[in-house]
Design an enzyme around this catalytic site. Structure first.
Site, PDB file in Angstrom:
ATOM      1  N   ASP A  57       0.809  -1.136  -0.094  1.00 33.30           N
ATOM      2  CA  ASP A  57      -0.040  -0.145  -0.094  1.00 33.30           C
ATOM      3  C   ASP A  57       1.030   1.177   0.047  1.00 33.30           C
ATOM      4  O   ASP A  57       1.971   1.326  -0.892  1.00 33.30           O
ATOM      5  CB  ASP A  57      -0.768  -0.080   1.375  1.00 33.30           C
ATOM      6  CG  ASP A  57      -2.146   0.767   0.791  1.00 33.30           C
ATOM      7  OD1 ASP A  57      -2.583   1.656   0.926  1.00 33.30           O
ATOM      8  OD2 ASP A  57      -3.247  -0.207   1.018  1.00 33.30           O
ATOM      9  N   HIS A  95      -3.669   5.854   3.792  1.00 31.50           N
ATOM     10  CA  HIS A  95      -4.482   4.466   3.443  1.00 31.50           C
ATOM     11  C   HIS A  95      -3.777   3.230   3.565  1.00 31.50           C
ATOM     12  O   HIS A  95      -4.222   2.427   4.328  1.00 31.50           O
ATOM     13  CB  HIS A  95      -4.774   4.600   1.806  1.00 31.50           C
ATOM     14  CG  HIS A  95      -5.658   3.307   1.545  1.00 31.50           C
ATOM     15  ND1 HIS A  95      -5.142   2.059   1.056  1.00 31.50           N
ATOM     16  CD2 HIS A  95      -6.826   3.341   1.220  1.00 31.50           C
ATOM     17  CE1 HIS A  95      -5.958   1.456   0.801  1.00 31.50           C
ATOM     18  NE2 HIS A  95      -7.160   2.043   0.603  1.00 31.50           N
ATOM     19  N   ASN A 181     -14.438  -0.623  -6.358  1.00 34.68           N
ATOM     20  CA  ASN A 181     -15.637   0.232  -5.608  1.00 34.68           C
ATOM     21  C   ASN A 181     -16.311   0.696  -6.653  1.00 34.68           C
ATOM     22  O   ASN A 181     -16.921   1.733  -6.575  1.00 34.68           O
ATOM     23  CB  ASN A 181     -14.792   1.074  -4.822  1.00 34.68           C
ATOM     24  CG  ASN A 181     -14.097   0.329  -3.376  1.00 34.68           C
ATOM     25  OD1 ASN A 181     -14.462  -0.715  -3.216  1.00 34.68           O
ATOM     26  ND2 ASN A 181     -13.504   1.330  -2.832  1.00 34.68           N
ATOM     27  N   SER A 246     -11.552  -2.023  -0.041  1.00 37.65           N
ATOM     28  CA  SER A 246     -10.000  -1.979   0.555  1.00 37.65           C
ATOM     29  C   SER A 246     -10.173  -2.502   2.083  1.00 37.65           C
ATOM     30  O   SER A 246      -9.471  -3.493   2.203  1.00 37.65           O
ATOM     31  CB  SER A 246      -9.569  -0.680   0.608  1.00 37.65           C
ATOM     32  OG  SER A 246      -9.291  -0.376  -0.493  1.00 37.65           O
TER      33      SER A 246
END
Length: 482
Positions: A57, A95, A181, A246
């Site tokens: 990430d 994130h 998404n 996520s």
């Protein structure tokens, strides 16, 4: 955005340090602890000790008190500097940290707990296809038993990435990826979720239904909690967001860490088989492209209630690919083509608005030549309509899933389970990197990023978890103990 900044100022901090320091239970807004019965049915068996989960990430803010002792030195395959223990994401307030805390936060400062609070986190900074492929191999070589990738880009699985997944699988790793998404948008096929052997996770709601934004693709294997989520980000605040796959992937990775800790001799193949076999249908009858085989229930694995000798669609597809790749020219051309996906090579589209859009397949090929695929975090959509106390999901975005400023968790949840919805999406605020840190290149945007407003209003009565009976016509049950 002015609205987001105002919301942050009005809502303030989440919990008093003196109280949070003594917290022994998850925050009320962490509704997935009820859905999965984590305290009563999972933690008595395991809290993830001895298992390393790699988080590919934006890096992880290892200095957070809630992550004290949890974060190992990792790597930066995007810029080649640092060891991954500083979160480089300034757009979405961290994130990677959000994913890591959902997996392994200790709850020692804010009271926010990860699913596997005794697991270790291996932070690996990745943003594009090449970095992710390198990160997968690095994590496998460093002993990670689970690799979480809450990232994605619209295209067939590139061969180098598929080969990296193969490398990890051959070393007994479970590779987990967020499905995407943009189920109500372009709904394109995204890698690495569409790579063979990857456990692709869609998002479910607090009512145990498929999240309407979750990608609808043949590669989706199971669903996990992902809508209206609170999360702990790099600033050390518990914030909220409307949802995203996520977090569904991160929570799945945390739960798999519990399984791998309790049953160290269980192979990655058997873990994935039991995950799929434990799933409860929540969408259209039978397997569907939004929730796969359904919301998976880790408690059944610990209680020994998972049916034996069931199929393993994830590894059956992987084995079919591996066999054809070994008989072909070095595996070239064996990855999905023109949108073919994991389940039997069915055709489907590609992409997600929370990731970089690469255009048509021909355009993808051109981009490969000139510079590779750049991936963005799975962007969560706008704020949830009046719902539960937590508000929206902050931690659930992968690199490129721009979230915008997130809202602090209000504290106690006094109302019934939330309903879902989206709000208006204002234009993106200018990107402001922190001085002295490697600068993230802002992801290319093809539409306004999600809006984040104050947390949803709360209902009037406590939610009562029901049994496993399916909902009646037109009704969605509150959180169930899976």
């Amino acid at each position: 955005m002015i609205v987001s900044a105002m919301a942050m100022l009005l809502l303030g901090a989440t919990a008093a340090p003196g109280v949070a320091a003594t917290a022994t239970r998850p925050l009320p807004g962490q509704w997935w602890f009820t859905t999965w019965a984590i305290e009563g049915h999972l933690w008595p068996h395991s809290k993830g000790a001895g298992v390393t989960v790699a988080v590919l990430d934006t890096g992880v803010e290892a200095s957070l008190p809630d992550l004290a002792g949890a974060v190992l030195p990792g790597a930066d395959f995007q810029w080649g500097s640092g060891d991954g223990r500083v979160d480089q994401d300034n757009e979405n307030r961290g994130h990677g940290t959000g994913m890591a805390t959902a997996i392994a936060a200790r709850g020692t400062h804010t009271g926010f707990f990860g699913v596997a609070p005794e697991a270790k986190i291996l932070p690996v900074i990745t943003k594009d296809q090449v970095a992710i492929a390198k990160g997968i191999r690095f994590a496998a070589d460093r002993g990670a038993k689970v690799i979480n990738i809450s990232q994605g880009a619209p295209a067939p699985c590139p061969d180098d990435l598929q080969q990296a997944v193969r490398y990890a699988i051959e070393r007994d790793v479970v590779v987990v990826a967020a499905a995407g998404n943009d189920g109500e948008g372009a709904n394109q096929s995204e890698f690495p979720a569409n790579c063979k052997g990857v456990l692709a996770v869609g998002a479910s709601t607090v009512d145990n239904g498929p999240w309407n934004e979750s990608q609808r693709q043949p590669y989706v294997d199971v669903a996990a909690p992902g809508a209206n989520i609170v999360g702990l980000l790099k600033e050390g605040k518990v914030l909220s967001s409307s949802g995203g796959t996520s977090t569904a992937a991160a929570l799945t990775s945390g739960a798999i860490a519990l399984i791998r800790s309790k049953y160290p001799q269980m192979t990655n193949r058997e873990v994935v088989r039991q995950v799929v076999a434990s799933a409860k249908d929540i969408g259209a009858p039978g397997r569907d492209d939004a929730s796969g085989h359904g919301i998976w229930r880790p408690r059944l694995i610990f209680s020994g209630e998972v049916p034996k000798n069931t199929g393993n669609p994830v590894f059956e597809e992987y084995d079919q690919w591996a066999k054809s790749a070994s008989t072909g020219s070095g595996g070239q051309g064996q990855q999905p083509q023109n949108g073919q996906e994991k389940p039997g090579g069915e055709e489907s589209g590609g992409g997600s608005t929370d990731l970089i859009v690469y255009g048509a397949i021909g355009g993808v090929a051109l981009l490969i030549i000139v510079g590779g695929f750049f991936m963005t975090r799975r962007r969560n959509r706008g704020p949830a309509s009046p719902v539960f106390a937590p508000a929206q999901e902050p931690v659930m975005m992968s690199p490129g899933m721009a979230q915008g400023p997130m809202q602090p968790h209000p504290g106690q949840m006094a109302g019934p389970p939330p309903s879902m919805g989206t709000g208006p999406m204002p234009p993106q605020a200018p990107y402001q990197p922190n001085a002295g840190q490697p600068q993230y290149q802002p992801p290319q945007q093809y539409g306004p990023p999600p809006a984040y407003g104050p947390p949803p209003s709360m209902g009037s009565g406590p939610a009562q978890p029901p049994g496993d009976a399916p909902p009646g016509p037109g009704q969605a049950p509150p959180p169930q103990q899976h």
